[in-house]
Each structure stands twice: as structure tokens, then as C-alpha cells.
Scaffold this active site. Structure first.
Site, PDB file in Angstrom:
ATOM      1  N   SER A 154       6.794 -15.241  28.107  1.00 28.48           N
ATOM      2  CA  SER A 154       7.858 -14.609  27.056  1.00 28.48           C
ATOM      3  C   SER A 154       9.146 -14.976  27.676  1.00 28.48           C
ATOM      4  CB  SER A 154       7.554 -12.869  27.099  1.00 28.48           C
ATOM      5  OG  SER A 154       8.554 -12.519  26.132  1.00 28.48           O
ATOM      6  N   SER A 202       9.481 -10.581  20.233  1.00 28.19           N
ATOM      7  CA  SER A 202       9.698  -9.415  20.911  1.00 28.19           C
ATOM      8  C   SER A 202       9.534  -9.764  22.490  1.00 28.19           C
ATOM      9  CB  SER A 202       8.851  -8.283  20.120  1.00 28.19           C
ATOM     10  OG  SER A 202       9.378  -6.988  20.881  1.00 28.19           O
ATOM     11  N   GLU A 203      10.202  -9.423  23.275  1.00 26.92           N
ATOM     12  CA  GLU A 203       9.916  -9.982  24.671  1.00 26.92           C
ATOM     13  C   GLU A 203       8.866  -9.027  25.404  1.00 26.92           C
ATOM     14  OE1 GLU A 203      12.775  -8.577  23.698  1.00 26.92           O
ATOM     15  OE2 GLU A 203      13.783  -7.012  24.887  1.00 26.92           O
ATOM     16  N   ASN A 204       8.313  -8.198  24.867  1.00 27.13           N
ATOM     17  CA  ASN A 204       7.142  -7.611  25.478  1.00 27.13           C
ATOM     18  C   ASN A 204       5.952  -8.459  25.344  1.00 27.13           C
ATOM     19  OD1 ASN A 204       7.679  -6.592  22.793  1.00 27.13           O
ATOM     20  ND2 ASN A 204       5.757  -5.316  23.091  1.00 27.13           N
ATOM     21  N   ASN A 208      15.312 -13.309  18.473  1.00 27.92           N
ATOM     22  CA  ASN A 208      15.098 -12.223  19.317  1.00 27.92           C
ATOM     23  C   ASN A 208      16.165 -11.099  18.822  1.00 27.92           C
ATOM     24  OD1 ASN A 208      15.391 -10.092  21.425  1.00 27.92           O
ATOM     25  ND2 ASN A 208      13.519 -11.039  21.940  1.00 27.92           N
TER      26      ASN A 208
END
Lengths: 230, 218
Positions: free
Chosen positions: B89, B47-49, B24
Site C-alpha cells: 500500500s 485507502s492506505e490501510n 487517495n
């Protein structure tokens, strides 16, 4: 015959009451259910507690709800952005209460509510300002903070397609908070770009089973060219 | 002393990301690392979204408002990539499934405390996003930052004066002047800019520094 479809956004947001807690899906504008929020602004409910990752972007959606003075409190992870001026102004004026929650804890607390858990122990935030005054526990040599679930009266989310039983599939990163907010609210309202016939969505690909969804409303995509891009 | 510029720092971090790593990259300076990942290595960017297998920015005109990264910029998805919701996530992150997270910082302490979310200024509106989850979740947390502030103060410190993001969570710092390994014993110097001595680096930072194995004479 069960049909969770309602004819208009206004019908979809009927019954959202003054003082309600309302989860709103979306990460920035991806997954933001703009037409449901517009209908909520028209409907008039105020004194709302809003749960969203952000605190509104630009002039539409959640930003417009805040600008209309309907929001008493917001629970979110990332309010301050280059285009969060409506929130910034209301916050600085003392009109909006802010509960700041780390993004993963926000997701976990929403998920916990939908899963019927009484609380969670999370490592995120331990030893920081955002855990001040909270109960902690050491488990197997690691430190955790006790955090409580976040429930809501309503969830407004956006999905790509639904059938009349409320089964949902999403589109790309617009999925974000939709599936867990659908679980955590008493009444989940989804705006969808497409209505599929029952059995028309491959059951192996359904992301949110219809048990978590109470109302659906069909909103033709505002930007079909973008929606078809790869 | 030859300091690295931002691109050289990004290239140096990219060198240390191995084939097969789940990574990340934080918003800001760390995002640059993606441009320098060696093409012959398969590396999974999260990507944490809600996406894994993130690709480069789309061609102009091919942007999709439903396909964005954590910085809300349009991105693409590589073949084999996937989408998921926020609880999954952050389970990837908090559950220790991400190998490396690269973050920017205001300050890092010699014991690995990270401050990167809030200046603590009384009138500032606080925003945390995923910073606290990213800091403590990955197997290894790399910080990428210029070592000194614009006014010459070291960002590697004994004790963070800004509000912290996570405790004892940083394992390595890549800066324009030196690379440090951070552990219970403190900060040890892995590499230094050409022409710099360890004593000069100690004077710049004002914190105790251990000479790493590569710097030992003989």
C-alpha cells in the site's frame, strides 16, 4: 508429519517472555488477534515492547494489554484516537515509552527486517520532527532519511485460513500488517478462522507462505454473520 | 464575496480529478470529495490501510468489520477492487503510483511545505499515521482547507509555524475563497471567489501572490 497447529490460544502464546518485543497485527480492530492477546494477558508476560499501527481501541485486544500494565514501550504511527484512553492515561503518567513512526516507514522498516536488509533510505519524514538527528542522504537529487529495520521476537497476527504447514490467506482489509509482520518476527503465531487441508488453499492465492509462520491456532470467528457479509 | 461551503469545495476538487486517476482522499474534509466524483468517470480510490477500488459506505446492517477505510469507517469494494498488505500500500504511495492525494491542512507555506499532523502543543499526544507518506508520495498533492482560521489568520503562510508534515510537497490548494497553484515561484491564484479582488486576497493572506493566467486581463 509437520503440523504447526496448536490446540489452544494459551499453547500458542507459550514462551513469550518478560521483556519480549511483540508485533501485533491489525489496523484499528480489523485484523487484531484478540484471542491471542487475551491469552497473552492470562499468560502474564510483561515489560513488553509492542509494535502495532495504533495503541489500542476501546477495552479489548491491545487496549486490554495496555490496561493490564504489560507494555513498557510501543512503536506505532497513530496512538491517539477517540477510544485510546488506556494508552493516553499510561502515556501521560509516564508509564509507556512511545516511538512514533510514519505509517509507511513503519511498514517499510518491518518489511526490511523480514527481508534481511540492514537499513532503508526513505523520503518520508525528511525535514520533519520525526527525522531529527537521523542520518540523511541525497540520492539522484532527492532527499532521504536513514531508517533501521524493526525486528521482533514474536508476531501475533490474524488470518482467515491456514493449512498445517502455516500457509495463510487473509480476509479483506484485515490483511494490513499481517504478511510483513509474519516475515519480521522470529516466531509468528497466527489465529485463523478456518483450517484447510494441505492442498486445500489454491497455491496461487496463498498470501503468506508457511515458511514465515511457526504456530497456528484455530479460533472460530466470533461474528460469523459479519464474516459472511459481502 | 461568495465563499464556497464544504460541499462546494468538495465538488470543485472532484471536477479536477480525471478519468483513470488513482486517488487517495485523506481523512476529514477530503473524504467528502468521493460524493461528488462524476459518475461517468472511472476513478480508482485507494485507502492506505489496504484497498484499491473503494466504493461507498454500505447499507445499514451490511457493515463488515474487516472492510474499512483509513478512517476506520465501514466501506465497500467495487467490482475489480483489490486488497493488499501495508508494504504494498505504501509502495503505491511512496513509489509515485498514486496520481493525486487530497489532504487537509493546518497550514501550507507559499513554497508548498505542509503542516497537518501536530499542533506542537506540549501536552498533546502526537499521532502521524500515514500523513507524512501521503504528503510526499503522490504525483500531485492537493490541499483542501478553509483559507482562514476561525480568528481570521491565513493558513497560507510564508513559513509554517506548526511542525511540518512534508517539505515543498503541495502542488495546489483548494480553499473556500480561492484556488492556488504552488510551485518554486510561489503561490499563484488560479480562481477567486466572486466579488473578491486580488488585492483584497493579498490583504487577507498577507503573503505575496502571483496572478495566474486565468486572472490576467485580456
Amino acid at each position: 508429519m509437520i503440523d504447526k497447529g496448536v490446540p489452544t490460544p494459551a499453547a500458542a502464546v507459550a514462551g513469550i517472555f518478560h521483556g519480549a518485543s511483540v508485533m501485533i497485527g491489525g489496523f484499528g480492530t480489523a485484523g487484531m488477534p484478540d484471542q491471542l492477546i487475551d491469552a497473552l494477558i492470562d499468560q502474564g508476560a510483561g515489560d513488553l515492547t509492542i509494535i502495532n499501527n495504533n495503541a489500542g481501541n476501546g477495552e479489548t485486544g491491545l487496549a486490554a494489554l495496555i490496561a493490564a500494565g504489560r507494555v513498557r514501550k510501543i512503536i506505532c504511527s497513530f496512538p491517539r484516537q477517540s477510544d485510546s484512553h488506556h494508552f493516553d492515561a499510561r502515556y501521560r503518567a509516564g508509564d509507556i515509552e512511545l516511538e512514533l513512526v510514519p505509517q509507511g516507514n513503519l511498514a517499510a522498516r518491518i518489511h526490511a527486517a523480514g527481508s534481511g536488509l540492514g537499513a532503508i533510505f526513505t523520503p518520508t519524514g525528511f525535514g520533519t520532527l520525526l527525522a531529527e538527528g537521523k542520518e540523511t542522504r541525497e540520492i539522484d537529487g532527492k532527499n532521504y532519511v536513514l531508517e533501521y529495520p524493526i525486528h521482533a521476537d514474536f508476531a501475533l497476527i490474524k488470518a482467515e485460513a491456514a493449512d498445517r504447514w502455516g500457509n495463510l490467506v487473509y480476509r479483506k482489509t484485515a490483511r494490513n500488517f499481517g504478511p510483513i509482520m509474519a516475515m519480521a518476527a522470529k516466531c509468528t503465531i497466527a489465529q485463523v478462522a478456518r483450517i484447510a487441508p494441505l492442498g486445500g488453499i489454491d497455491p496461487e492465492t496463498i498470501v503468506t507462505p508457511g515458511i514465515f509462520v511457526q504456530r497456528i491456532v484455530h479460533i472460530a470467528s466470533a461474528a460469523p454473520s459479519a464474516a459472511q457479509a459481502a | 464575496m461568495q465563499r464556497l461551503n464544504r460541499e462546494q469545495m468538495a465538488r470543485r476538487v472532484a471536477q479536477d480529478i480525471p478519468e483513470g486517476a488513482y486517488v487517495n482522499l485523506g481523512i476529514g474534509l477530503p473524504t467528502l470529495v468521493a460524493n461528488f466524483l462524476p459518475a461517468e468517470r472511472e476513478i480508482f480510490l485507494q485507502s492506505e490501510n489496504g484497498l484499491l477500488g473503494m466504493g461507498p459506505a454500505p447499507a445499514p446492517g451490511a457493515e463488515d468489520p474487516d472492510l474499512i477505510n483509513a478512517g476506520k469507517q465501514p466501506v465497500t469494494l467495487l467490482p475489480g477492487g483489490s486488497f493488499f498488505h501495508h508494504a504494498d500500500s505504501f509502495a503505491m504511495m511512496r513509489g509515485g503510483h498514486i496520481d493525486i492525494c487530497v489532504l487537509g491542512a493546518f497550514q501550507v507555506s507559499t513554497r508548498g511545505d505542509l503542516a497537518n499532523w501536530h499542533t506542537g502543543a506540549p501536552y498533546a499526544i502526537p499521532a502521524v499515521g500515514g500523513a507524512m507518506d501521503l504528503a510526499i508520495g503522490a504525483k500531485r498533492t492537493f490541499v483542501m482547507m478553509e483559507l482562514l482560521t476561525k480568528t481570521g489568520e491565513s493558513k497560507l503562510v510564508d513559513q509554517c509555524t506548526y511542525p511540518i508534515t512534508g517539505m515543498a510537497c503541495v502542488s495546489r490548494i483548494y480553499s473556500d475563497i480561492a484556488i492556488f497553484d504552488i510551485g518554486p515561484q510561489g503561490a499563484s491564484v488560479v480562481e477567486m471567489a466572486e466579488g473578491l479582488t486580488l488585492d483584497e486576497l493579498r490583504a487577507l493572506t498577507g503573503v505575496p501572490l502571483i496572478a495566474g493566467a486565468a486572472l490576467q486581463p485580456g
